[in-house]
Design a protein around this motif. Structure first.
Motif, PDB file in Angstrom:
ATOM      1  N   GLY A   1      68.112  55.312  47.455  1.00  0.00           N
ATOM      2  CA  GLY A   1      67.867  56.190  48.314  1.00  0.00           C
ATOM      3  C   GLY A   1      66.764  56.905  47.891  1.00  0.00           C
ATOM      4  N   TRP A   2      65.814  57.867  49.032  1.00  0.00           N
ATOM      5  CA  TRP A   2      65.172  58.313  49.307  1.00  0.00           C
ATOM      6  C   TRP A   2      64.398  59.416  47.678  1.00  0.00           C
ATOM      7  CZ3 TRP A   2      60.536  58.788  52.981  1.00  0.00           C
ATOM      8  CH2 TRP A   2      60.978  57.836  54.175  1.00  0.00           C
ATOM      9  N   GLY A   3      65.617  59.770  47.263  1.00  0.00           N
ATOM     10  CA  GLY A   3      65.630  61.102  46.072  1.00  0.00           C
ATOM     11  C   GLY A   3      64.940  59.872  45.108  1.00  0.00           C
ATOM     12  N   SER A   4      64.682  58.757  45.176  1.00  0.00           N
ATOM     13  CA  SER A   4      64.422  58.145  43.704  1.00  0.00           C
ATOM     14  C   SER A   4      62.711  58.213  44.388  1.00  0.00           C
ATOM     15  CB  SER A   4      64.580  56.337  43.894  1.00  0.00           C
ATOM     16  OG  SER A   4      63.686  55.643  44.743  1.00  0.00           O
ATOM     17  N   LEU A   5      62.255  58.587  45.084  1.00  0.00           N
ATOM     18  CA  LEU A   5      60.520  58.183  46.076  1.00  0.00           C
ATOM     19  C   LEU A   5      60.024  60.144  45.492  1.00  0.00           C
ATOM     20  CD1 LEU A   5      58.073  57.857  47.176  1.00  0.00           C
ATOM     21  CD2 LEU A   5      59.102  58.087  49.260  1.00  0.00           C
ATOM     22  N   VAL A   6      61.582  60.780  46.038  1.00  0.00           N
ATOM     23  CA  VAL A   6      60.529  62.171  45.573  1.00  0.00           C
ATOM     24  C   VAL A   6      60.802  62.750  44.354  1.00  0.00           C
ATOM     25  CG1 VAL A   6      62.030  64.780  45.837  1.00  0.00           C
ATOM     26  CG2 VAL A   6      62.319  62.840  47.527  1.00  0.00           C
ATOM     27  N   GLY A   7      61.990  61.817  43.108  1.00  0.00           N
ATOM     28  CA  GLY A   7      61.470  62.179  41.620  1.00  0.00           C
ATOM     29  C   GLY A   7      60.252  61.733  41.132  1.00  0.00           C
ATOM     30  N   LEU A   8      60.102  60.536  41.842  1.00  0.00           N
ATOM     31  CA  LEU A   8      58.720  60.373  41.015  1.00  0.00           C
ATOM     32  C   LEU A   8      57.276  61.029  42.006  1.00  0.00           C
ATOM     33  CD1 LEU A   8      58.342  56.021  41.848  1.00  0.00           C
ATOM     34  CD2 LEU A   8      58.444  57.100  40.079  1.00  0.00           C
ATOM     35  N   MET A   9      57.490  61.681  42.745  1.00  0.00           N
ATOM     36  CA  MET A   9      56.579  62.757  43.034  1.00  0.00           C
ATOM     37  C   MET A   9      56.482  63.700  42.537  1.00  0.00           C
ATOM     38  SD  MET A   9      56.494  61.950  47.071  1.00  0.00           S
ATOM     39  CE  MET A   9      54.796  62.124  47.929  1.00  0.00           C
ATOM     40  N   ALA A  10      58.251  64.431  42.210  1.00  0.00           N
ATOM     41  CA  ALA A  10      58.168  65.410  41.648  1.00  0.00           C
ATOM     42  C   ALA A  10      57.267  65.280  40.142  1.00  0.00           C
ATOM     43  CB  ALA A  10      59.853  66.151  41.483  1.00  0.00           C
ATOM     44  N   SER A  11      57.948  64.721  39.865  1.00  0.00           N
ATOM     45  CA  SER A  11      57.899  64.144  38.493  1.00  0.00           C
ATOM     46  C   SER A  11      56.331  64.920  37.926  1.00  0.00           C
ATOM     47  CB  SER A  11      58.524  63.508  37.469  1.00  0.00           C
ATOM     48  OG  SER A  11      59.132  63.164  37.840  1.00  0.00           O
ATOM     49  N   ARG A  12      55.318  62.997  38.808  1.00  0.00           N
ATOM     50  CA  ARG A  12      54.080  63.259  38.857  1.00  0.00           C
ATOM     51  C   ARG A  12      53.074  65.034  39.246  1.00  0.00           C
ATOM     52  NH1 ARG A  12      50.339  59.173  39.829  1.00  0.00           N
ATOM     53  NH2 ARG A  12      51.921  58.077  39.496  1.00  0.00           N
ATOM     54  N   ALA A  13      53.678  65.682  39.779  1.00  0.00           N
ATOM     55  CA  ALA A  13      53.092  66.440  40.238  1.00  0.00           C
ATOM     56  C   ALA A  13      53.568  67.582  38.771  1.00  0.00           C
ATOM     57  CB  ALA A  13      54.177  67.670  41.702  1.00  0.00           C
ATOM     58  N   TRP A  14      55.201  67.467  38.254  1.00  0.00           N
ATOM     59  CA  TRP A  14      54.817  68.506  37.254  1.00  0.00           C
ATOM     60  C   TRP A  14      53.928  68.122  36.112  1.00  0.00           C
ATOM     61  CZ3 TRP A  14      57.959  72.904  36.617  1.00  0.00           C
ATOM     62  CH2 TRP A  14      58.514  72.939  37.263  1.00  0.00           C
ATOM     63  N   ASP A  15      53.668  66.596  36.516  1.00  0.00           N
ATOM     64  CA  ASP A  15      52.085  66.510  34.727  1.00  0.00           C
ATOM     65  C   ASP A  15      51.089  66.539  35.154  1.00  0.00           C
ATOM     66  OD1 ASP A  15      54.015  64.885  33.861  1.00  0.00           O
ATOM     67  OD2 ASP A  15      53.904  62.904  34.887  1.00  0.00           O
ATOM     68  N   MET A  16      50.772  67.172  36.710  1.00  0.00           N
ATOM     69  CA  MET A  16      49.187  67.499  36.686  1.00  0.00           C
ATOM     70  C   MET A  16      49.279  69.187  36.975  1.00  0.00           C
ATOM     71  SD  MET A  16      48.368  64.730  39.938  1.00  0.00           S
ATOM     72  CE  MET A  16      46.658  65.118  39.986  1.00  0.00           C
ATOM     73  N   GLY A  17      50.668  69.347  36.887  1.00  0.00           N
ATOM     74  CA  GLY A  17      50.527  71.157  36.258  1.00  0.00           C
ATOM     75  C   GLY A  17      50.746  71.739  38.168  1.00  0.00           C
ATOM     76  N   VAL A  18      52.026  71.168  38.929  1.00  0.00           N
ATOM     77  CA  VAL A  18      52.108  71.873  39.621  1.00  0.00           C
ATOM     78  C   VAL A  18      52.915  73.030  39.756  1.00  0.00           C
ATOM     79  CG1 VAL A  18      52.690  72.001  42.486  1.00  0.00           C
ATOM     80  CG2 VAL A  18      51.204  70.243  41.247  1.00  0.00           C
ATOM     81  N   ARG A  19      52.538  73.942  39.948  1.00  0.00           N
ATOM     82  CA  ARG A  19      53.855  75.378  39.639  1.00  0.00           C
ATOM     83  C   ARG A  19      54.794  75.264  40.794  1.00  0.00           C
ATOM     84  NH1 ARG A  19      53.201  81.501  39.312  1.00  0.00           N
ATOM     85  NH2 ARG A  19      55.850  81.907  38.928  1.00  0.00           N
ATOM     86  N   ILE A  20      56.082  74.409  40.763  1.00  0.00           N
ATOM     87  CA  ILE A  20      56.734  74.983  41.474  1.00  0.00           C
ATOM     88  C   ILE A  20      57.930  75.706  41.437  1.00  0.00           C
ATOM     89  CG2 ILE A  20      58.874  72.755  42.308  1.00  0.00           C
ATOM     90  CD1 ILE A  20      56.691  70.409  41.018  1.00  0.00           C
ATOM     91  N   GLU A  21      58.536  76.334  42.063  1.00  0.00           N
ATOM     92  CA  GLU A  21      59.536  77.418  42.476  1.00  0.00           C
ATOM     93  C   GLU A  21      60.341  76.765  42.875  1.00  0.00           C
ATOM     94  OE1 GLU A  21      58.137  81.010  42.485  1.00  0.00           O
ATOM     95  OE2 GLU A  21      56.481  80.816  41.078  1.00  0.00           O
ATOM     96  N   VAL A  22      61.675  76.341  42.804  1.00  0.00           N
ATOM     97  CA  VAL A  22      62.685  76.023  43.953  1.00  0.00           C
ATOM     98  C   VAL A  22      63.207  77.107  43.745  1.00  0.00           C
ATOM     99  CG1 VAL A  22      62.888  73.568  42.972  1.00  0.00           C
ATOM    100  CG2 VAL A  22      64.860  74.910  41.864  1.00  0.00           C
ATOM    101  N   GLY A  23      64.764  77.085  44.810  1.00  0.00           N
ATOM    102  CA  GLY A  23      65.675  78.584  45.011  1.00  0.00           C
ATOM    103  C   GLY A  23      64.457  79.914  45.915  1.00  0.00           C
ATOM    104  N   ALA A  24      62.864  79.649  46.013  1.00  0.00           N
ATOM    105  CA  ALA A  24      61.931  80.780  46.027  1.00  0.00           C
ATOM    106  C   ALA A  24      61.973  80.597  47.588  1.00  0.00           C
ATOM    107  CB  ALA A  24      60.937  80.045  45.238  1.00  0.00           C
ATOM    108  N   ARG A  25      62.536  81.679  48.945  1.00  0.00           N
ATOM    109  CA  ARG A  25      62.357  81.374  49.957  1.00  0.00           C
ATOM    110  C   ARG A  25      61.055  82.744  50.709  1.00  0.00           C
ATOM    111  NH1 ARG A  25      65.571  79.762  53.797  1.00  0.00           N
ATOM    112  NH2 ARG A  25      67.021  79.124  52.865  1.00  0.00           N
ATOM    113  N   VAL A  26      60.017  81.447  50.818  1.00  0.00           N
ATOM    114  CA  VAL A  26      58.650  82.845  51.524  1.00  0.00           C
ATOM    115  C   VAL A  26      58.992  83.130  52.072  1.00  0.00           C
ATOM    116  CG1 VAL A  26      56.156  82.403  51.492  1.00  0.00           C
ATOM    117  CG2 VAL A  26      57.369  80.899  50.042  1.00  0.00           C
ATOM    118  N   GLY A  27      58.981  85.288  52.865  1.00  0.00           N
ATOM    119  CA  GLY A  27      58.650  85.579  53.351  1.00  0.00           C
ATOM    120  C   GLY A  27      57.555  86.144  53.870  1.00  0.00           C
ATOM    121  N   GLU A  28      56.683  86.276  53.864  1.00  0.00           N
ATOM    122  CA  GLU A  28      55.250  86.385  53.380  1.00  0.00           C
ATOM    123  C   GLU A  28      54.200  84.667  53.105  1.00  0.00           C
ATOM    124  OE1 GLU A  28      54.825  90.866  52.081  1.00  0.00           O
ATOM    125  OE2 GLU A  28      55.968  90.942  54.179  1.00  0.00           O
TER     126      GLU A  28
END
Length: 384
Positions: free
Chosen positions: A175-202
């Motif tokens: 499924g497409w989740g395998s692609l999402v997993g690869l992209m997310a892992s690469r983002a973590w490795d590159m130092g991207v700060r990922i905040e889930v459950g974070a609904r942005v209002g401003e």
């Protein structure tokens, strides 16, 4: 000092934007309102690993090339051989092995006018029946209840991509989740700060912002009523049925736009042993509800999967509204959609904004453009 950039939305557009910005040396924070990344590319957990509607990745497009260059392509499930794959078409209420020859004449056309509707243009080439069949078949890449009313140029491009041989559509294994997993892992490795459950209002104020959400969500966040563009609505039907020899791989509806696909034909791991996973999408008109689309899906199931009711072990239905990408009315092209650069350091990315491509390619192209403009890095390849 490294530049800062914020990305709001963790679907394919947001992940592409985050990776592109990090690759350019920026400090990236990605905000995702849900508890997991992926957007419409999420894949459900076992035992039935469904996507949010039938998904495919077109390998001749720029998105495929970019993923391959970045070593982000997941393993692909092998496509069933065309011969014996039981690819079927409903035409005049019956299943056929081939589409009408008149429809195939249209596929050989190289271009079509922007300022004419597809049906009237195609009817002059392939006749009324051929034009109707071609328009309805194109729904697999358009998700609209009346593709024939859209720009001829828009529909023809998608028709040609969807009928190419060898097939352009490929399917990530698991499924497409395998692609999402690869992209997310690469983002973590590159130092991207990922905040889930974070609904942005401003909007964050510490640098440029890429808003990679749905267009309605962007309209609310930015308070910009101009952020609208036509899309499609589909009834989604997911089924797990006990195996039966002879079930169709695909049923394409040429009597009314609709599509069913047995995803376990290429990837048996998507369902438990002895079961088949079928996912369908049926476009519905603005005045119709989910029930109308589900009823048409069941007609296709009756034809392509005899006895499916008695074999069903799991079922799910949904109505997907405004989540099926942009469709271009007569006289418009992708350049007329909401522009990427919103001014004031705010940029849009997603599948309903001003970027070329088919399906996920629009999200990808707009994300690259948004980051290119935000960071002033022309070498990244913004869309003109």
């Amino acid at each position: 000092m490294r530049r800062r950039i914020s990305v709001i939305g963790g679907g394919l557009a947001g992940l592409t934007a985050a990776l592109t910005a990090a690759e350019a040396g920026a400090r990236v924070t990605l905000y995702e309102a849900h508890s997991s990344l992926g957007g419409r590319a999420r894949t459900a957990d076992a035992p039935y690993r469904t996507n949010e509607g039938p998904h495919a990745l077109y390998y001749r497009g720029p998105h495929w090339t970019w993923l391959k260059q970045h070593d982000l392509l997941p393993a692909m499930a092998p496509l069933p051989p065309l011969e014996g794959s039981r690819f079927r078409f409903r035409r005049d209420g019956r299943l056929r092995k081939v589409p009408p020859a008149a429809m195939l004449r249209l596929v050989r056309r190289r271009d079509a006018p922007v300022d004419r509707d597809f049906h009237s243009w195609a009817a002059g080439i392939a006749g009324e029946a051929g034009a109707r069949a071609a328009a309805r078949y194109s729904a697999v890449a358009i998700f609209h209840h009346d593709p024939g009313s859209l720009s001829a140029a828009f529909v023809l491009e998608r028709l040609r991509r969807a009928t190419a041989l060898p097939p352009e559509a490929h399917y990530p294994a698991g499924g497409w989740g395998s692609l999402v997993g690869l992209m997310a892992s690469r983002a973590w490795d590159m130092g991207v700060r990922i905040e889930v459950g974070a609904r942005v209002g401003e909007l964050p104020q510490d640098g440029p912002v890429v808003v990679a959400t749905s267009l309605p969500a962007a309209r609310t966040l930015l308070g910009d009523a101009s952020l609208t563009w036509p899309s499609g609505r589909t009834a989604l039907v997911d089924l797990a049925v006990r195996e039966r020899r002879g079930d169709a791989f695909v049923v394409s509806d040429l009597d009314s736009p609709g599509w069913l696909e047995r995803f376990t034909a290429q990837d048996p791991a998507l369902a438990p042993a002895g079961e088949q996973l079928i996912q369908g999408q049926v476009p519905v008109a603005p005045e119709e509800g989910r029930a109308a689309g589900v009823a048409r899906a069941e007609e296709l199931l009756d034809l392509g999967y005899p006895g499916w009711r008695d074999r069903t072990v799991w079922r799910r239905e949904a109505l997907a509204a405004g989540r099926t990408g942009a469709v271009d009315p007569v006289g418009s092209t992708w350049r007329d959609r909401p522009r990427v650069d919103r001014g004031g350091g705010v940029y849009l990315a997603g599948d309903q904004v001003a970027a070329p491509g088919v399906l996920s390619e629009v999200s990808f192209a707009s994300a690259i453009t948004a980051v290119t403009l935000a960071l002033g890095e022309r070498r990244l390849g913004a869309v003109a």
